[in-house]
Write a protein that holds these residues in place. Structure first.
Motif, short mmCIF file in Angstrom:
data_model
loop_
_atom_site.label_atom_id
_atom_site.label_comp_id
_atom_site.label_asym_id
_atom_site.label_seq_id
_atom_site.Cartn_x
_atom_site.Cartn_y
_atom_site.Cartn_z
N VAL A 282 0.85 -1.18 0.00
CA VAL A 282 0.00 0.00 0.00
C VAL A 282 0.89 1.24 0.00
O VAL A 282 1.82 1.35 0.81
N VAL A 283 0.62 2.15 -0.92
CA VAL A 283 1.41 3.37 -0.99
C VAL A 283 1.24 4.16 0.32
O VAL A 283 0.12 4.44 0.75
N GLY A 284 2.35 4.49 0.96
CA GLY A 284 2.30 5.21 2.23
C GLY A 284 2.06 4.32 3.42
O GLY A 284 2.02 4.81 4.56
N GLY A 285 1.90 3.01 3.19
CA GLY A 285 1.59 2.09 4.29
C GLY A 285 2.84 1.50 4.92
O GLY A 285 3.06 0.28 4.83
N VAL A 286 3.64 2.35 5.54
CA VAL A 286 4.88 1.90 6.18
C VAL A 286 5.01 2.56 7.54
O VAL A 286 4.76 3.77 7.68
N ILE A 287 5.36 1.78 8.55
CA ILE A 287 5.67 2.29 9.88
C ILE A 287 7.13 1.97 10.17
O ILE A 287 7.56 0.83 10.02
N GLN A 288 7.90 2.98 10.56
CA GLN A 288 9.33 2.79 10.76
C GLN A 288 9.64 2.27 12.17
O GLN A 288 10.47 2.80 12.89
N LEU A 289 8.95 1.21 12.53
CA LEU A 289 9.19 0.48 13.76
C LEU A 289 9.07 -1.00 13.44
O LEU A 289 8.25 -1.40 12.60
N GLY A 290 9.84 -1.84 14.12
CA GLY A 290 9.76 -3.27 13.90
C GLY A 290 8.98 -3.96 15.01
O GLY A 290 8.67 -3.37 16.05
N LEU A 291 8.65 -5.22 14.78
CA LEU A 291 8.00 -6.05 15.79
C LEU A 291 9.07 -6.66 16.68
O LEU A 291 9.96 -7.37 16.20
N ALA A 292 8.99 -6.38 17.99
CA ALA A 292 10.06 -6.78 18.91
C ALA A 292 10.02 -8.27 19.24
O ALA A 292 11.06 -8.85 19.59
N ALA A 293 8.85 -8.90 19.18
CA ALA A 293 8.72 -10.31 19.52
C ALA A 293 7.60 -10.91 18.69
O ALA A 293 6.53 -10.30 18.54
N GLU A 294 7.83 -12.08 18.18
CA GLU A 294 6.90 -12.72 17.24
C GLU A 294 5.47 -12.84 17.77
O GLU A 294 4.51 -12.67 17.02
N ASP A 295 5.33 -13.10 19.07
CA ASP A 295 4.01 -13.34 19.65
C ASP A 295 3.49 -12.16 20.47
O ASP A 295 2.51 -12.30 21.21
N ALA A 296 4.12 -11.00 20.32
CA ALA A 296 3.69 -9.82 21.08
C ALA A 296 2.90 -8.87 20.19
O ALA A 296 3.16 -7.68 20.10
N ILE A 297 1.89 -9.42 19.49
CA ILE A 297 1.02 -8.64 18.62
C ILE A 297 -0.37 -9.24 18.67
O ILE A 297 -0.52 -10.47 18.76
#
Length: 472
Positions: free
Chosen positions: A221-236
């Motif tokens: 998606v154009v503009g669909g980017v957040i400059q943060l990563g997921l810190a743990a696979e199951d913490a979402i």
């Protein structure tokens, strides 16, 4: 002068700045003040649904219609609403989280990081996926717009199954893959977010949607980017009505924080104190889930290495600490699902599944410690506290056993929360004693008072307010 002793704060980087603490208590904030605007209420307790055996912890949970599907050790179980378990298959692994999802057509996909499996509900058939193109090592699987979607560990790639795949012998096309494009980071997992999928990398999150293209149906998606990563696979986890909550990692700044994503934008919900707390933990093994109770949307996150659990309240934007047992271990719940409009959670250490229940005031019979630490009462000269009194919901004593005459304990700190005096205990009121008011008198003089209140009795603990009367 009279001062309220609790507010909406949290323990700060120094107890000299803020010493407040809420343990197994969450806050209600009334839009219009009546008797009080702020009150404290007990977090839900645990009722046992089924025991699947010792060791290992619950590895995965999923529901389809009126059946719960659970993995414990190497066993794949079907569990009814009454807690009756039926073994439906065996995995090749017995440890570690598994990912489960269904395709809305009676087929459940399972990934354990070593192999993939399909379970066909109509025929009770459990089988390992044998397609050589399948990504066996993927730890997660989602279902979106007719496709099972897998990640390729150690890369930025994700793969699609054939549309509505149900054939364990041939479900993948080795060319049906794409790569997260914005940053050259490895994917931690793919997550389904409303009409889009989220490619959660170690340094960034991209949103992709199904464009219907014939060669490969998904595009960023154009503009669909957040400059943060997921810190743990199951913490979402999904949260509330259409949001996503996760433990995010700022790879540029080097810290983690809890964020809430709405659409393609995010908001940090861990304040400075909570962010500082989380960054003292090992975060790579964090786990999270969400639920709704009594008009509140809650996000529960645990940090296994550090034996800590926290609860975020989306209604008030406040945090409370969670614990289990008198020693203060982390909460038993590792994961949770909504099953027949009730919240069920899996134990991190054994095969127990519990119903998370408001109105239950123990964790399967184990007392829940509920604690409140108030704010500083101080002045440039010593102050004298003649009385501390609490207003709470009285008359909640039990007919027999612990809680017949429930007790509240007070500890007083005269050095700003660094050390505590001896316990002073008062009755919260036996059954029917609705006018009970809990009072402590002659609490001495100090430059900087902090008060700690605690109860372990299995009764409804609703605190309307607590105040001190002070003089110079």
């Amino acid at each position: 002068m009279r001062y309220p002793i609790f507010g909406v704060g949290q323990t700060g980087k120094s107890v000299d700045v803020a010493a407040q603490r809420r343990l197994n208590l969450y806050m209600d904030i009334e839009p219009q003040e009546d008797k009080t605007q702020i009150s404290l209420h007990p977090t839900p307790g645990l009722e046992l649904l089924v025991e699947l055996g010792a060791g290992g912890g619950i590895r995965g949970m999923h529901t389809v219609n009126e059946i719960m599907y659970v993995v414990h050790l190497a066993n794949f179980y079907e569990i009814s609403a009454a807690g009756v378990k039926t073994s439906r298959g065996t995995l090749t692994t017995s440890r570690g989280r598994v990912s489960m999802i269904d395709n809305h057509a009676g087929v459940i996909a399972i990934q354990d990081g070593t192999n993939g499996y399909f379970y066909t509900i109509s025929s009770n058939t459990f089988a390992k996926i044998t397609d050589s193109a399948h990504i066996d090592t993927s730890k997660t699987v989602i279902y979106h717009d007719g496709y099972f979607i897998y990640t390729s560990p150690g890369t930025g790639q994700f793969f699609l199954s054939s549309p509505d795949a149900t054939n364990v012998a041939s479900m993948m096309n080795a060319l049906d893959f794409a790569t997260a494009e914005k940053d050259p980071d490895d994917l931690v997992r793919v997550f389904s977010s409303n009409t889009e999928i989220m490619l959660c990398g170690s340094e960034s999150i991209e949103f992709w949607n199904n464009t219907g293209a014939s060669d490969f149906p998904y595009a960023r998606v154009v503009g669909g980017v957040i400059q943060l990563g997921l810190a743990a696979e199951d913490a979402i986890t999904r949260f509330g009505e259409g949001s996503t909550m996760l433990l995010a990692k700022n790879s540029l700044q080097g810290e983690v924080e809890v964020i809430r994503i709405d659409g393609f934008t995010h908001t940090t919900v861990s304040n400075a104190s909570m962010t500082a707390e989380f960054n003292t933990y090992t975060t790579t093994d964090a786990t999270a889930f969400s639920y709704q109770k009594e008009g509140h949307s809650f996000f529960q996150i645990s940090f296994p290495t550090d034996n800590k659990s926290w609860l975020y309240d989306g209604e008030t934007n406040l945090w409370t600490e969670l614990s289990y047992g008198p020693a203060g271990a982390r909460h038993r719940a590792e994961m949770g699902i909504n099953f027949l409009n009730k919240m069920y959670v899996g134990d991190y250490e054994n095969g127990n599944i519990y119903k998370l229940t408001s109105g239950v005031y123990t964790d399967t019979g184990v007392p829940i410690v509920r604690e409140l630490v108030g704010r500083h009462i101080f002045d440039e000269g010593p102050v004298r506290v003649s009385r501390l009194w609490m207003d709470l919901e009285g008359g909640v004593g039990l007919v027999s056993g612990q809680g017949v005459d429930p007790q509240m304990t007070l500890e007083v700190s005269k050095d700003g929360g660094h050390s505590w005096g001896s316990e002073k205990t008062r009755s919260m009121g036996k059954i029917g004693e609705y006018r009970k008011r809990v009072i402590w008198r002659r609490l001495g003089r100090a430059y900087d008072f902090v008060f700690r209140l605690r109860t372990t009795d299995p009764v409804k603990t609703t605190i309307v307010g607590a105040w001190v009367d002070v003089a110079g």
